[in-house]
Design a protein around this motif. Structure first.
Motif, PDB file in Angstrom:
ATOM      1  N   ALA A  20       0.794  -1.232   0.000  1.00  0.00           N
ATOM      2  CA  ALA A  20       0.000   0.000   0.000  1.00  0.00           C
ATOM      3  C   ALA A  20       0.825   1.280   0.000  1.00  0.00           C
ATOM      4  O   ALA A  20       0.326   2.347   0.359  1.00  0.00           O
ATOM      5  N   ASP A  21       2.073   1.215  -0.430  1.00  0.00           N
ATOM      6  CA  ASP A  21       2.883   2.424  -0.542  1.00  0.00           C
ATOM      7  C   ASP A  21       4.006   2.180  -1.546  1.00  0.00           C
ATOM      8  O   ASP A  21       4.069   1.126  -2.170  1.00  0.00           O
ATOM      9  N   ILE A  22       4.904   3.143  -1.662  1.00  0.00           N
ATOM     10  CA  ILE A  22       6.018   3.027  -2.597  1.00  0.00           C
ATOM     11  C   ILE A  22       6.936   1.874  -2.178  1.00  0.00           C
ATOM     12  O   ILE A  22       7.002   1.531  -0.996  1.00  0.00           O
ATOM     13  N   PRO A  23       7.658   1.267  -3.132  1.00  0.00           N
ATOM     14  CA  PRO A  23       8.599   0.196  -2.789  1.00  0.00           C
ATOM     15  C   PRO A  23       9.696   0.704  -1.852  1.00  0.00           C
ATOM     16  O   PRO A  23      10.077   1.882  -1.888  1.00  0.00           O
ATOM     17  N   GLY A  24      10.215  -0.193  -1.044  1.00  0.00           N
ATOM     18  CA  GLY A  24      11.262   0.150  -0.083  1.00  0.00           C
ATOM     19  C   GLY A  24      12.484   0.775  -0.726  1.00  0.00           C
ATOM     20  O   GLY A  24      13.103   1.675  -0.144  1.00  0.00           O
ATOM     21  N   GLN A  25      12.844   0.323  -1.932  1.00  0.00           N
ATOM     22  CA  GLN A  25      14.014   0.875  -2.608  1.00  0.00           C
ATOM     23  C   GLN A  25      13.820   2.363  -2.901  1.00  0.00           C
ATOM     24  O   GLN A  25      14.744   3.164  -2.753  1.00  0.00           O
ATOM     25  N   TYR A  26      12.608   2.722  -3.341  1.00  0.00           N
ATOM     26  CA  TYR A  26      12.349   4.132  -3.636  1.00  0.00           C
ATOM     27  C   TYR A  26      12.258   4.937  -2.338  1.00  0.00           C
ATOM     28  O   TYR A  26      12.736   6.065  -2.263  1.00  0.00           O
ATOM     29  N   LYS A  27      11.683   4.354  -1.297  1.00  0.00           N
ATOM     30  CA  LYS A  27      11.619   5.020   0.004  1.00  0.00           C
ATOM     31  C   LYS A  27      13.026   5.252   0.548  1.00  0.00           C
ATOM     32  O   LYS A  27      13.325   6.328   1.095  1.00  0.00           O
TER      33      LYS A  27
END
Length: 180
Positions: free
Chosen positions: A87-94
């Motif tokens: 339900a949010d952006i992928p961890g890599q982008y975060k």
């Protein structure tokens, strides 16, 4: 010619997100000098939370974050295309966003990229509801705001799990690309 940076925010280089990046690239490349990147093609560590950048406007780590931020600086338009991971952006982008703290306007001094940029967001998810797409778009637009990138438009796409699912939504993506 103005420059556009299109970011595949997914760690998957050839999936549905990449297919959307390709469509957008194809549609805007006659109007912009485009550069497409995938977040998975860069090597960087997680933010240490040391806050050294709050005093120096520079991260203590030296890795590929500076390469991505150079691409941000060179672009007039930035398009972030992100799938939903829980339900949010992928961890890599975060993790990338966290590492952009030296460029964040919430402390002085801070580094900066050239002003006057426009940012666009595309969110996709496997389920039928838009709530996850809205959350992804808010995350990206929040990030853009702290870099002084004007949020100029967004698109949410539901019911896309695989690359093959994108074809049914291609016209929506083409129509959105005309706004860029």
């Amino acid at each position: 010619m103005m420059k556009a940076l299109i970011i595949n925010c997914s760690p998957v280089r050839t999936g549905a997100t990449a297919e959307i990046v390709n469509i957008i690239n194809r549609e805007i490349s006659s109007r912009y000098d485009t550069k497409c990147i995938c977040i998975a093609d860069y090597s960087f560590d997680f933010c240490l939370g040391c806050r050294t950048c709050h005093n120096t406007a520079k991260c203590v780590m030296d890795d590929d974050i500076s390469k991505i931020m150079e691409a941000f600086d060179e672009a007039d338009v930035i398009v972030s295309v992100s799938p939903s991971y829980w339900a949010d952006i992928p961890g890599q982008y975060k993790a990338f966003i966290d590492r952009c703290t030296p460029w964040c306007d919430t402390h002085e001094p801070h580094a900066s990229i050239k002003e006057g940029k426009k940012g666009y967001s595309v969110a996709l998810r496997t389920g039928p509801g838009m709530h996850e797409c809205d959350r992804i778009i808010r995350s990206i637009e929040h990030f853009y705001g702290h870099l002084h990138i004007e949020c100029a438009g967004h698109l949410g796409l539901t019911s896309i799990e695989y690359k093959e699912n994108v074809a049914a939504r291609e016209q929506e993506i083409i129509d959105f690309s005309k706004e860029i």
